[in-house]
Enzyme design. Structure first.
Site, PDB file in Angstrom:
ATOM      1  N   CYS A  62      -1.304  -6.364  37.176  1.00 19.66           N
ATOM      2  CA  CYS A  62      -0.454  -5.501  37.984  1.00 19.66           C
ATOM      3  C   CYS A  62       0.913  -6.187  38.113  1.00 19.66           C
ATOM      4  O   CYS A  62       0.992  -7.312  38.618  1.00 19.66           O
ATOM      5  CB  CYS A  62      -1.110  -5.340  39.359  1.00 19.66           C
ATOM      6  SG  CYS A  62      -0.120  -4.417  40.542  1.00 19.66           S
ATOM      7  N   CYS A  69       4.616  -1.194  34.505  1.00 19.95           N
ATOM      8  CA  CYS A  69       3.481  -1.002  35.412  1.00 19.95           C
ATOM      9  C   CYS A  69       2.290  -0.765  34.497  1.00 19.95           C
ATOM     10  O   CYS A  69       2.409  -0.026  33.513  1.00 19.95           O
ATOM     11  CB  CYS A  69       3.733   0.212  36.311  1.00 19.95           C
ATOM     12  SG  CYS A  69       2.276   0.810  37.196  1.00 19.95           S
TER      13      CYS A  69
END
Ligand code: DGL
Length: 273
Positions: free
Chosen positions: A77, A190
């Protein structure tokens, strides 16, 4: 890591996006156990404060260490990496810790038009880590960056709406300035965004370099794992934990049907408070 044991790898993200990194791991890493946490109870991280994201990351890492004695942690992440990697490395020096960062460097290397798009969560773009990364690379080549935060996109993907017209409308709006300015390289900053890569290509209607860093993470883990004695042979086991609901179709879409993955909701049975 003991010689008779498989490498134990903890991987986490706010949801299923980080499975795009696991997908890359499955191509490179063998003879290991992967424990994945999709922290869907607290998603999206990208719209939380750095302090909240740090707390989620610390709790998950402690869970992995207490329950699975992990040798390596992959922060799958970008948002959590930005908020927590430094502190996690200080607090847990005994484990390999690899974060995920927007691939600005490969993007600068690959662009021909000198126009690079960066799609990321609001928290990643606001974070110091991203600014430092851009400042460090700014002088490498004369490149214009089109930075775009994508609030709401992670939720769309987690809700199983990655191919929906509402998702397309969001992306069309965000990509319009890039399309108008001959952007030829887009950083998927992302780990959820590789799941809308096809839609991005469709909207941009041009040959495009889409950059995500799963493969680089997998290679780095292999190198660091081997230094600790990992022989990279044998089967790979995956256990997928979630702290709330997850979309089963999305799991299958990312990892395929053939992989045998044990799934446990640790949010409901009280294991993970
Ligand atoms: N996959 C996370 C990332 O790479 C998404 C964070 C979120 O939940 O907003 O940034």
């Amino acid at each position: 890591m003991r010689n008779d044991e498989a490498l134990r790898i903890g991987v986490f993200d706010s949801g299923l996006g980080g499975l795009t990194v696991v997908q890359s791991l499955t191509k490179v890493i063998k003879g290991a156990e992967i424990f994945y946490i999709a922290d869907t109870k607290n998603a999206p991280y990208g719209e939380k404060t750095p302090e909240q994201i740090l707390q989620y990351s610390l709790k998950i890492t402690e869970y992995f260490i207490d329950n699975h004695q992990i040798d390596a942690l992959i922060i799958a992440c970008n948002t959590a990496t930005s908020a927590a990697v430094k502190i996690l490395r200080e607090k847990f020096p005994q484990i390999i810790i690899i974060g995920t960062e927007p691939g600005i460097k490969p993007a600068i290397e690959q662009t021909n038009t000198g126009k690079v798009g960066v799609l990321a969560t609001p928290a990643t773009l606001k974070g110091n880590k991203y600014q430092q990364l851009v400042n460090a690379l700014a002088h490498e080549k004369d490149v214009v960056l089109f930075e775009q935060a994508c609030p709401g996109l992670v939720e769309q993907i987690e809700k199983g709406k990655k191919d929906d017209s509402s998702t397309k409308a969001m992306l069309e709006m965000w990509l319009a300035p890039m399309k108008d300015s001959s952007v030829d390289t887009i950083v998927l900053g992302c780990t959820h965004y590789p799941l809308v890569a096809e839609m991005i290509e469709y909207i941009m209607q041009r040959e495009l370099n889409l950059i995500h860093t799963g493969e680089a993470i997998a290679k780095r883990l292999l190198a660091l794992g081997q230094e600790k004695g990992h022989d990279n042979e044998g089967a790979l086991k995956i256990t997928l934990y979630s702290t709330d609901h997850i979309d089963q179709d999305l799991v299958t879409h990312i990892l395929g049907k053939t992989m045998n993955i044990k799934q446990i909701n640790i949010g409901k049975n009280g294991t993970y408070q």
